[in-house]
Design an enzyme around this catalytic site. Sequence first.
Site, PDB file in Angstrom:
ATOM      1  N   SER A  55       0.850  -1.194   0.000  1.00 27.23           N
ATOM      2  CA  SER A  55       0.000   0.000   0.000  1.00 27.23           C
ATOM      3  C   SER A  55       0.882   1.239   0.000  1.00 27.23           C
ATOM      4  CB  SER A  55      -0.885   0.006   1.243  1.00 27.23           C
ATOM      5  OG  SER A  55      -0.077   0.297   2.376  1.00 27.23           O
ATOM      6  N   LYS A  56       0.229   2.392   0.096  1.00 28.56           N
ATOM      7  CA  LYS A  56       0.972   3.652   0.082  1.00 28.56           C
ATOM      8  C   LYS A  56       2.009   3.729   1.200  1.00 28.56           C
ATOM      9  CE  LYS A  56      -1.835   6.531  -2.694  1.00 28.56           C
ATOM     10  NZ  LYS A  56      -3.297   6.307  -2.535  1.00 28.56           N
ATOM     11  N   ARG A  57       1.745   3.004   2.273  1.00 24.73           N
ATOM     12  CA  ARG A  57       2.704   3.013   3.386  1.00 24.73           C
ATOM     13  C   ARG A  57       4.082   2.545   2.931  1.00 24.73           C
ATOM     14  NH1 ARG A  57       2.016  -0.914   6.748  1.00 24.73           N
ATOM     15  NH2 ARG A  57       0.418  -1.843   5.448  1.00 24.73           N
ATOM     16  N   HIS A  58       4.091   1.725   1.905  1.00 26.19           N
ATOM     17  CA  HIS A  58       5.374   1.201   1.417  1.00 26.19           C
ATOM     18  C   HIS A  58       6.016   2.123   0.387  1.00 26.19           C
ATOM     19  CE1 HIS A  58       3.193  -2.501   2.789  1.00 26.19           C
ATOM     20  NE2 HIS A  58       4.345  -2.645   3.397  1.00 26.19           N
ATOM     21  N   GLY A  59       5.507   3.344   0.278  1.00 29.15           N
ATOM     22  CA  GLY A  59       6.076   4.282  -0.707  1.00 29.15           C
ATOM     23  C   GLY A  59       5.111   4.442  -1.868  1.00 29.15           C
TER      24      GLY A  59
END
Length: 495
Positions: A242-246
């Site tokens: 997800s966005k948490r991973h960049g």
Amino acid sequence: MVRVRFAPSPTGHLHVGALRTALFNWLFARHHQGVFVLRIEDTDVARSSEEMSQSIMEALRWVGLDWDEGPIYQSQRFDIYRKAARSLVEKGLAYYCFCTPEEIEKRRQETQAKGGHWKYDRHCLNLPESQKKELLEKGVPAAIRFLVPEGVTGFEDLVHGHISVENKNLEDFVLLRSDGFPTYHLSVVVDDIETKITHVIRGDDHISNTPKQILLYRAFEAPVPQFAHLPLILGPDRKKLSKRHGDTSVLNFRDKGYLPLAFFNFMAQLSWSPGPEDKVYSIEEMVREFSLDRISKGSPVFDLAKLEWLNSKLINEMPLSELIEQLRPWLEKEGLWSEELIKEKKIWFEHLVELVRSRSRTLVDLVEMIAPFISDKVKYDPEAVKKHLLDPKLGQLLPKLKEDFIQLVQFTAQETEKVLRERAEKEGVKAALLIHSLRVLLLGKAVSPGIFEVLELMGKEKTLARMDNLPEARKTLEFIKDIEKSGEVKDEQQK
Ligand code: GLU
């Protein structure tokens, strides 16, 4: 004839999960000389936009995925979905539902309070015909629900094997909402039937939708396609990517300087490989080798180190002329391109690209390394200046070395190395002091290919001019004056 489709919802940029779905559909179509259809699922009019549809197509094109039919916009087909839903009501396979969300919510809570499991209770299926007619005539908003038949619905997933559900666990799902908009199940099946899709290849978050859609195919008396559900991509922490991973949008990888073919390989190899994984495969090889039954069931981990590895491998292996073609728009953007690089200066430029490519992981790295050779300006990295340009001896040493260089008739790697080492010996300093300082003065940074090759490629004129840049380079350190005044220059350098 194989016919597959990629059906993104244009509510955001194309992200890597969706791209992998597109890529496997495309590989499958090309392997079987079939048809790849692009369908834009923009029934959620409020959240979809043409700008995002365009961005998705731009990303597909960048990776090299072309489509044979479409884009088909679902938002232009609402009447078709409405007609299809009504045709099922006429056949007794679907029914009007007048329940408001509030009524449903109330009954749901009552059921759950008694410890029951809620699914739509068929309240409207059981209304007397006369009442249904009256409500419709009055124009009371009505949804259309599918009447889920009894039995078991199963299918052979081409990745996961046999999957089945008991229909009693399925609710009479909505096909057409009371505002006249189709639900995903209706539009997707109507379109897949119309475009004669033979294989539905999509993310495994859709597995639970498949039995409902199979029931719909049967209701429409259409052949049921085969299904292949691709395992979810995980981040390095083994949680859903997800966005948490960049930034996971595809165009972001383009903008970071990855090559389309490296990215294609990386994405394909997330769940499948045409052979040993230590190789960059050509599109033709991947098309030739592709088969759905070799897709692994396990969730792949999105490992950027692998992408970097593939990218630098490709940068180093691809024909120089192709690499230069890829570099061209990047250099143009930076104002560093001129036609002479492939004409009068061709040999020099090829030599330069050859020299720096082994140290580049991305096109951005390459541009950064090439820039000081072309541009008149050098950007000084303060860390490099701090590390290699603060030795007070340099003020004396560099002009002497410059004199040595001026004397050189042949400004080659060999000759410059010879005079530099002699100068270091004469002055009783390490050659490394001169080498490191030259590197920073010429290129602005502390790492580069072998300095003597750099000197040769930089040329005598530019090299001599940049050797005068010591004061300018030192200025990039705002605190330089204070350090010099307090006599701490040496300490800094020794750190
Ligand atoms: N629009 C759906 C999505 O973006 C795809 C539907 C499908 O492939 O059946 O997830």
